[in-house]
Scaffold this active site. Structure first.
Site, PDB file in Angstrom:
ATOM      1  N   LYS A 218       0.864  -1.180   0.000  1.00 52.26           N
ATOM      2  CA  LYS A 218       0.000   0.000   0.000  1.00 52.26           C
ATOM      3  C   LYS A 218       0.900   1.229   0.000  1.00 52.26           C
ATOM      4  O   LYS A 218       1.871   1.292   0.767  1.00 52.26           O
ATOM      5  CB  LYS A 218      -0.898  -0.043   1.232  1.00 52.26           C
ATOM      6  N   SER A 290      -9.525   1.773   2.781  1.00 50.45           N
ATOM      7  CA  SER A 290      -8.585   2.487   1.931  1.00 50.45           C
ATOM      8  C   SER A 290      -7.479   1.604   1.362  1.00 50.45           C
ATOM      9  O   SER A 290      -6.696   2.060   0.535  1.00 50.45           O
ATOM     10  CB  SER A 290      -7.928   3.623   2.739  1.00 50.45           C
ATOM     11  N   SER A 314     -10.257  -0.360   6.962  1.00 49.07           N
ATOM     12  CA  SER A 314      -9.535  -0.269   5.693  1.00 49.07           C
ATOM     13  C   SER A 314      -8.863  -1.555   5.240  1.00 49.07           C
ATOM     14  O   SER A 314      -8.331  -1.609   4.130  1.00 49.07           O
ATOM     15  CB  SER A 314      -8.493   0.862   5.757  1.00 49.07           C
TER      16      SER A 314
END
Length: 627
Positions: A218, A290, A314
């Site tokens: 990420k 996210s 997330s």
């Protein structure tokens, strides 16, 4: 500059809830200046305190309304000098230009009083699977192979690490056109690592079960030599001269970092500066956020696993949407050094993978204190082969109950026409049908567990205002991104609705230090009551959404989110079927999930139990057709 009347009218129009006075007063002044000078601005320096309107007794009246206080004329006169001095003192702190990496002096730990850390298991996990597997014919099978299967190919020398790395690099870049999941390929770094792995294997050296396995990060994890954008417009070229601790640990395990993957801007949602990351099962849908890119990439077979993060859903939400397995570790089990901070007391890093077994292999490599992240403590992580039949398994009974048709909110604004009333009733009915359909999958989980001989124990969450306590997240996030809020750069972010970070950062400035401390004290009560709950059970099974998601992110408990089937062709359509619509979620052919919660720092046990369920159901073997 605003005059007094304009200032007071804006205060009244804001409609903000109660906070304490000095913080609200300073925030009002900050927001008034930013609103006038920096809409759409890219200026680097926020306005100085001296640029704000002078504080007057009349301003104290307005701020008292926001703070929910009643002040006498004498009290306001007495306060005036102190409030002026307090605001002036803010400038000295702001002049420090604190970077995102600087954590508060306060360190959060989720351990209740008297908590005993789980001991290492008596029976150690079986030896890592280094055995060879047959050649995997076809690109699809290679793309969706497990970590042990990929490792077996490398160790049997039926495929070189360079070949495997090039395959996954090419697949990621090819599918990015559909899924918008890639920020930066780490091609040069990956090929150099792969060449070294091939040399190691030729010499008979194996670092771990992850040796040679391709993974994605990420893009809130710093990687030296590559940009780390946090998904945010205005930060597209940002770089840090360090590797995050988890990156260093996966390097040491021999894993191959092939890509930096998307996240919603500043870790919110699935919208980043390049667009909306998509769900491989239905590319008209966002992948949720996210950890949007990590979940989409694993689901689409672009890497064997990825590292995501969760502050409030997330890992859980995109794992559910994309039909993959996510581990949200106990808070403080995985060091966050080198990761973007959103909420110092709630951020957690964890693996997103194809299966529980794969997630456990990654967790074994990344857990434990690094001596830098002071919230991270030494703890044992060892998957055991012990009999799990003695575990006490609870279930949140109310969360599995069949849904009921929602009645109109008595406090909501009433529809004005008969057509509006019919539309409102239709929307409630459709939401009910979607909930009732998905409830079948949740209830089926309980049937499977009972068929496995598990006696389920009904449990309930503490009766506490979880959403109110969770305001600590937005306050910490507003502090983490204080400067870009004050200088207007937050206005560059792609998403700008009432629910997006720019508005939340500004609104959080109306929340005082006193109220933040009170919320953290209420969090202490929550932690104690969750500890009482986990004295009665070892594992809790629950639907992946709902109040438990907020409660357990606040209490720091680990969660394993696993695929739990696919919706059929008879599934109700999403609320919004437009391409990339915010409410385009669910519908025919999309995944559902179930979540298992565990005790603090006992992630190994909840993983072992979730793996047992996963092997029984086999839903993790399903994958989308996106090639």
């Amino acid at each position: 500059m605003m005059d007094r009347r304009d200032f007071l009218e804006r205060c009244a129009a804001a409609g903000l809830g109660s906070t304490m006075l000095p913080g609200a007063l300073a925030a009002l002044a900050v927001n008034s200046v930013v609103a006038q000078t920096s809409t759409g601005s890219t200026k680097a320096e926020p306005p100085a305190i001296t640029a704000f309107p002078p504080i007057t007794v009349e301003m104290l009246d307005a701020a008292a309304v926001i703070a929910g206080l009643t002040l006498t004329a004498e009290q306001k006169a007495m306060m005036l000098d102190g409030v002026r001095e307090q605001r002036a003192g803010l400038q000295a702190i702001r002049d420090l230009h604190l970077p995102n990496s600087v954590a508060p002096a306060m360190v959060f730990h989720p351990l209740p009083q008297g908590y005993q850390m789980p001991a290492a298991p008596d029976v150690h996990r079986p030896a890592k699977r280094h055995d060879a597997v047959p050649i995997i014919p076809g690109e699809e099978k290679l793309a969706f192979a497990s970590i042990p299967e990929l490792g077996g190919l490398l160790r049997s020398r039926k495929m070189t690490c360079l070949e495997m790395t090039r395959f996954f690099l090419a697949r990621t870049q090819a599918l990015d056109a559909k899924l918008h999941l890639l920020v930066t390929p780490t091609t040069e770094r990956a090929l150099a690592q792969a060449a070294q792995v091939d040399k190691d294997i030729a010499a008979g050296r194996y670092r771990s079960g992850l040796h040679g396995i391709p993974w994605g990060a990420k893009d809130l994890l710093s990687v030296k030599g590559y940009r780390t954008t946090w998904g945010a417009a205005g930060m597209e070229t940002q770089q840090f001269d360090e590797d995050a601790t988890v990156v260093q640990r996966l390097d040491a395990a021999g894993a191959i970092l092939i890509s930096k993957l998307t996240l919603g801007a500043l870790a919110q949602g699935d919208v980043w500066f390049g667009g909306r990351t998509r769900n491989p099962w239905n590319t008209k849908q966002g992948s949720s956020g996210s950890s949007a890119g990590p979940a989409s990439a694993v689901s689409a077979g672009c890497c064997a696993f990825a590292i995501g993060s969760e502050t409030l859903g997330s890992i859980s939400s995109p794992s559910t949407r994309c039909g993959v397995t996510g581990l949200r570790p106990t808070f403080g089990f995985v060091p966050r050094t080198g990761a973007m901070a959103l909420s110092w007391s709630m951020d957690k890093l964890g693996p997103i993978a194809r299966s529980v077994e794969d997630a456990a292999m990654v967790m074994a490599a990344i857990h434990g204190s690094d001596g830098v992240d002071t919230s991270c403590i030494p703890a044992t992580f060892e998957i055991s082969s012990k009999d799990l039949s003695s575990l006490r398994v609870g279930y949140l009974e109310s969360a599995f109950n069949e849904p009921v048709l929602r009645t109109p909110d008595a406090n909501a604004e009433k529809p004005e026409t008969e057509a509006q009333k019919r539309e409102s009733a239709q929307q409630r009915q459709q939401a009910f049908e979607r909930q009732r359909y998905d409830n079948r999958y949740d209830r089926a989980t309980l049937d499977v567990l009972r068929s496995m001989g598990i006696q389920l124990i009904s449990v309930r969450l503490p009766d506490l205002p979880f959403s109110s306590i969770s305001k600590v997240l937005s306050v910490e996030a507003a502090a983490a991104f204080d400067e870009i809020t004050r200088n207007g750069r937050v206005n560059l972010l792609t998403a700008q609705s009432a629910n997006d970070w720019p508005n939340q950062f500004r609104t959080a400035r109306m929340y005082s230090g006193v109220d933040y401390v009170q919320a953290m004290r209420a969090r202490t009560v929550l932690i104690a009551q969750m500890a009482e709950l986990f004295r009665t059970v070892d594992i809790i099974v629950t639907p992946s959404g709902g109040p438990q998601l907020t409660a357990t992110n606040l209490s720091g408990h680990p969660a394993v989110i696993i695929p739990n089937g696919l919706r059929g062709n008879d599934a109700p359509l999403p609320q919004d079927t437009t391409d990339g619509g915010r409410m385009n979620a669910g519908g025919p052919g999309t995944p559902v999930s179930i979540t298992f919660l565990g005790k603090l720092y006992d992630d190994a046990t909840v993983l072992a139990f979730a793996q047992r369920y996963q092997e029984k159901t086999g839903f993790h073997k399903l994958h989308p057709q996106v090639g």
